[in-house]
Each structure stands twice: as C-alpha cells, then as structure tokens.
Design a protein around this motif. Sequence first.
Motif, PDB file in Angstrom:
ATOM      1  N   TYR A 183       0.838  -1.206   0.000  1.00 65.61           N
ATOM      2  CA  TYR A 183       0.000   0.000   0.000  1.00 65.61           C
ATOM      3  C   TYR A 183       0.865   1.245   0.000  1.00 65.61           C
ATOM      4  O   TYR A 183       1.923   1.294   0.639  1.00 65.61           O
ATOM      5  CB  TYR A 183      -0.871  -0.034   1.256  1.00 65.61           C
ATOM      6  CG  TYR A 183      -1.614   1.236   1.605  1.00 65.61           C
ATOM      7  CD1 TYR A 183      -2.818   1.558   0.999  1.00 65.61           C
ATOM      8  CD2 TYR A 183      -1.125   2.094   2.593  1.00 65.61           C
ATOM      9  CE1 TYR A 183      -3.523   2.713   1.345  1.00 65.61           C
ATOM     10  CE2 TYR A 183      -1.819   3.243   2.948  1.00 65.61           C
ATOM     11  CZ  TYR A 183      -3.024   3.544   2.322  1.00 65.61           C
ATOM     12  OH  TYR A 183      -3.710   4.671   2.681  1.00 65.61           O
ATOM     13  N   GLY A 184       0.405   2.285  -0.719  1.00 64.57           N
ATOM     14  CA  GLY A 184       1.050   3.587  -0.698  1.00 64.57           C
ATOM     15  C   GLY A 184      -0.008   4.667  -0.747  1.00 64.57           C
ATOM     16  O   GLY A 184      -1.041   4.505  -1.409  1.00 64.57           O
ATOM     17  N   LEU A 201      -3.815   0.123  -3.114  1.00 65.85           N
ATOM     18  CA  LEU A 201      -3.437  -1.150  -2.501  1.00 65.85           C
ATOM     19  C   LEU A 201      -3.376  -2.233  -3.564  1.00 65.85           C
ATOM     20  O   LEU A 201      -4.292  -2.370  -4.375  1.00 65.85           O
ATOM     21  CB  LEU A 201      -4.458  -1.551  -1.433  1.00 65.85           C
ATOM     22  CG  LEU A 201      -4.271  -2.935  -0.802  1.00 65.85           C
ATOM     23  CD1 LEU A 201      -3.183  -2.887   0.264  1.00 65.85           C
ATOM     24  CD2 LEU A 201      -5.571  -3.439  -0.188  1.00 65.85           C
ATOM     25  N   LYS A 202      -2.290  -3.009  -3.556  1.00 65.81           N
ATOM     26  CA  LYS A 202      -2.197  -4.214  -4.381  1.00 65.81           C
ATOM     27  C   LYS A 202      -2.284  -5.403  -3.438  1.00 65.81           C
ATOM     28  O   LYS A 202      -1.419  -5.591  -2.566  1.00 65.81           O
ATOM     29  CB  LYS A 202      -0.905  -4.251  -5.193  1.00 65.81           C
ATOM     30  CG  LYS A 202      -0.797  -5.487  -6.077  1.00 65.81           C
ATOM     31  CD  LYS A 202       0.333  -5.375  -7.081  1.00 65.81           C
ATOM     32  CE  LYS A 202      -0.020  -4.462  -8.230  1.00 65.81           C
ATOM     33  NZ  LYS A 202      -1.093  -5.027  -9.103  1.00 65.81           N
ATOM     34  N   ASN A 203      -3.337  -6.187  -3.613  1.00 69.84           N
ATOM     35  CA  ASN A 203      -3.634  -7.305  -2.711  1.00 69.84           C
ATOM     36  C   ASN A 203      -3.385  -8.625  -3.443  1.00 69.84           C
ATOM     37  O   ASN A 203      -4.140  -9.002  -4.341  1.00 69.84           O
ATOM     38  CB  ASN A 203      -5.092  -7.201  -2.252  1.00 69.84           C
ATOM     39  CG  ASN A 203      -5.410  -8.009  -1.019  1.00 69.84           C
ATOM     40  OD1 ASN A 203      -6.525  -7.927  -0.496  1.00 69.84           O
ATOM     41  ND2 ASN A 203      -4.467  -8.770  -0.515  1.00 69.84           N
ATOM     42  N   ASP A 204      -2.300  -9.310  -3.089  1.00 69.24           N
ATOM     43  CA  ASP A 204      -1.909 -10.561  -3.744  1.00 69.24           C
ATOM     44  C   ASP A 204      -2.335 -11.763  -2.907  1.00 69.24           C
ATOM     45  O   ASP A 204      -1.940 -11.892  -1.742  1.00 69.24           O
ATOM     46  CB  ASP A 204      -0.389 -10.615  -3.935  1.00 69.24           C
ATOM     47  CG  ASP A 204       0.087  -9.630  -4.982  1.00 69.24           C
ATOM     48  OD1 ASP A 204      -0.499  -9.609  -6.071  1.00 69.24           O
ATOM     49  OD2 ASP A 204       1.043  -8.887  -4.710  1.00 69.24           O
ATOM     50  N   VAL A 207      -3.570 -17.080  -5.787  1.00 74.22           N
ATOM     51  CA  VAL A 207      -3.937 -17.205  -7.197  1.00 74.22           C
ATOM     52  C   VAL A 207      -4.198 -15.847  -7.830  1.00 74.22           C
ATOM     53  O   VAL A 207      -3.668 -15.536  -8.897  1.00 74.22           O
ATOM     54  CB  VAL A 207      -5.187 -18.110  -7.344  1.00 74.22           C
ATOM     55  CG1 VAL A 207      -5.602 -18.186  -8.818  1.00 74.22           C
ATOM     56  CG2 VAL A 207      -4.909 -19.501  -6.787  1.00 74.22           C
ATOM     57  N   ASP A 208      -4.998 -15.017  -7.176  1.00 71.58           N
ATOM     58  CA  ASP A 208      -5.451 -13.764  -7.763  1.00 71.58           C
ATOM     59  C   ASP A 208      -4.708 -12.559  -7.186  1.00 71.58           C
ATOM     60  O   ASP A 208      -4.189 -12.603  -6.064  1.00 71.58           O
ATOM     61  CB  ASP A 208      -6.954 -13.573  -7.522  1.00 71.58           C
ATOM     62  CG  ASP A 208      -7.771 -14.720  -8.104  1.00 71.58           C
ATOM     63  OD1 ASP A 208      -7.480 -15.112  -9.251  1.00 71.58           O
ATOM     64  OD2 ASP A 208      -8.687 -15.211  -7.418  1.00 71.58           O
ATOM     65  N   THR A 209      -4.711 -11.466  -7.947  1.00 73.82           N
ATOM     66  CA  THR A 209      -4.173 -10.176  -7.508  1.00 73.82           C
ATOM     67  C   THR A 209      -5.210  -9.097  -7.777  1.00 73.82           C
ATOM     68  O   THR A 209      -5.721  -8.985  -8.895  1.00 73.82           O
ATOM     69  CB  THR A 209      -2.873  -9.832  -8.242  1.00 73.82           C
ATOM     70  OG1 THR A 209      -1.888 -10.833  -7.956  1.00 73.82           O
ATOM     71  CG2 THR A 209      -2.341  -8.482  -7.791  1.00 73.82           C
ATOM     72  N   PHE A 210      -5.516  -8.299  -6.748  1.00 71.39           N
ATOM     73  CA  PHE A 210      -6.542  -7.273  -6.869  1.00 71.39           C
ATOM     74  C   PHE A 210      -5.949  -5.890  -6.619  1.00 71.39           C
ATOM     75  O   PHE A 210      -5.100  -5.718  -5.746  1.00 71.39           O
ATOM     76  CB  PHE A 210      -7.679  -7.527  -5.874  1.00 71.39           C
ATOM     77  CG  PHE A 210      -8.400  -8.833  -6.101  1.00 71.39           C
ATOM     78  CD1 PHE A 210      -9.383  -8.940  -7.074  1.00 71.39           C
ATOM     79  CD2 PHE A 210      -8.074  -9.964  -5.365  1.00 71.39           C
ATOM     80  CE1 PHE A 210     -10.043 -10.141  -7.298  1.00 71.39           C
ATOM     81  CE2 PHE A 210      -8.721 -11.166  -5.571  1.00 71.39           C
ATOM     82  CZ  PHE A 210      -9.709 -11.262  -6.545  1.00 71.39           C
ATOM     83  N   ASP A 211      -6.425  -4.906  -7.388  1.00 81.04           N
ATOM     84  CA  ASP A 211      -6.021  -3.513  -7.223  1.00 81.04           C
ATOM     85  C   ASP A 211      -7.161  -2.749  -6.568  1.00 81.04           C
ATOM     86  O   ASP A 211      -8.313  -2.824  -7.034  1.00 81.04           O
ATOM     87  CB  ASP A 211      -5.689  -2.898  -8.587  1.00 81.04           C
ATOM     88  CG  ASP A 211      -4.525  -3.619  -9.257  1.00 81.04           C
ATOM     89  OD1 ASP A 211      -3.405  -3.509  -8.738  1.00 81.04           O
ATOM     90  OD2 ASP A 211      -4.756  -4.295 -10.275  1.00 81.04           O
ATOM     91  N   ARG A 212      -6.836  -1.982  -5.516  1.00 80.84           N
ATOM     92  CA  ARG A 212      -7.864  -1.298  -4.747  1.00 80.84           C
ATOM     93  C   ARG A 212      -7.498   0.165  -4.488  1.00 80.84           C
ATOM     94  O   ARG A 212      -6.396   0.455  -3.987  1.00 80.84           O
ATOM     95  CB  ARG A 212      -8.084  -2.014  -3.403  1.00 80.84           C
ATOM     96  CG  ARG A 212      -8.616  -3.447  -3.526  1.00 80.84           C
ATOM     97  CD  ARG A 212     -10.014  -3.440  -4.097  1.00 80.84           C
ATOM     98  NE  ARG A 212     -10.603  -4.768  -4.225  1.00 80.84           N
ATOM     99  CZ  ARG A 212     -10.770  -5.405  -5.385  1.00 80.84           C
ATOM    100  NH1 ARG A 212     -10.322  -4.854  -6.499  1.00 80.84           N
ATOM    101  NH2 ARG A 212     -11.368  -6.584  -5.427  1.00 80.84           N
TER     102      ARG A 212
END
Length: 232
Positions: A183-184, A201-204, A207-212
């Motif tokens: 997070y930044g 936020l990049k949530n890894d 399996v999946d990666t989500f951008d928030r």
Amino acid sequence: MKKLLLPILLLFISTLTIQAQETGEDDLGAWYMLFTNHRVSEKLSIHAEVQYRNYEFADNFNQLLLRSALNYHISDKAMASFGYGFISTDPTFEEPDGEKNTTEHRIYQQFVLRNSVGKFKFSHRYRLEQRFIDSPLSGNDTQHRARYFLRITYPFNDKWFLTAYDEVFINLQNDFFGQNRLYGAVGYNFSKNLSTQVGYLKNDFRVDTFDRFQVAVFIKTDFRKKKEEVKG
C-alpha cells in the motif's frame, strides 16, 4: 498439428479471460474506511473501525468489516491489544440471485512497536487471529492466522505526509501463505485529531491479484483532558 494449435491457444486465452472476469481481478475496486481511537486513561484506549469494500470502484459489494479493540499502552512506543471483528463477505465477483454472504466472527491479539529514524516513522504490528467462519458453501470452519505489518511514514510538514506499508498473512493450518498487501498513500492532517489518506493497494493472494483504491479517515479523541478539567 499446426491447425489444432491455434484453436487450442484461443481456448486457453479465453479460459483465462473468463476466470479473470469471474473474480473481478481486472477491475479497480475500492475500500472506504473509518478508524477511530478513544483514549480513556494513561494506559487504556478503545479502537473502533468500519471498512466498506467493493469489487468495483463504486459498485458490487465485496466486504463489510467492523472491528474494535481494547488497547493497553505500555509506553509511547509499545502497545498491546485484544479485539473482536465481525466480517460479512460476498465471496464472488458475480452477483447471482439468492447468493448468501459468508460471515465471520474474529478474535485477535496484537502487539505494536513504533520507532523513528530521522524523519521516517516506523510501525510494526504483530497480530494473531482466531477466525470462526460460517460459509454457505463450505459450512462452519475455525481457522488461525498470523499477520505482520510494517508501515513507513514520511512527513513533509505538519500537514502533508507520505505513507506506505506491507502486510503478510500466514495461515497456521493448510496453505501456509494467505495473502500480501502492498500500500502507498498521500496523507493530510486537518488537526492532531483528524487526518485522511488517499492511496492504492495491491492485494496478492495465492492465485489472484486485486487492485484497490482506498480512502481512509482517522479520528482520535482524548477523554483524559475532560477528566482533568472536571477535577480542576
């Protein structure tokens, strides 16, 4: 063989695309958060927070998180907490009719250490969680998890600051790695008791990666002053 290669390749690509669409991995989601801390004595404070999370920027509910804790301030640089959280989660990006949310009651214990190096401020949080999950798909389950959180904050002045953190989630049962959050954000202090942060936020997951996209508001109150005024 060459004639078969192109259809197989197209099928593979379309399968990956469908999977990404089903999880919402290609969409920018959003987390809207309110954090409060109420100091009630020299040693004790009460934490409360609300987080509303969407799979998409302004639509498609993902999760509601309500969390509270009693904090014991060992010193200005060390704090221990015992808390409870209630979490309601829509486990799928798609929203079929009649879908039921997963609910979770969570108990947690944490220890926070703070230190500074020059103008940089560091915060280390160590947390253990006991998770009591009721899923419409898999039924009731109890899981245990450990989390380590490292935040770095750099103030430009009394008002503006930059902040970043990384948090790793470790499952204490099967599938050792749970997730990682990077997070930044840019922050602004309206006063010593009110601030906000706007960030990414990049949530890894495994399996999946989500951008928030994230917007957070932080409110502090101090009831010690009121007690001193009453005594005076």
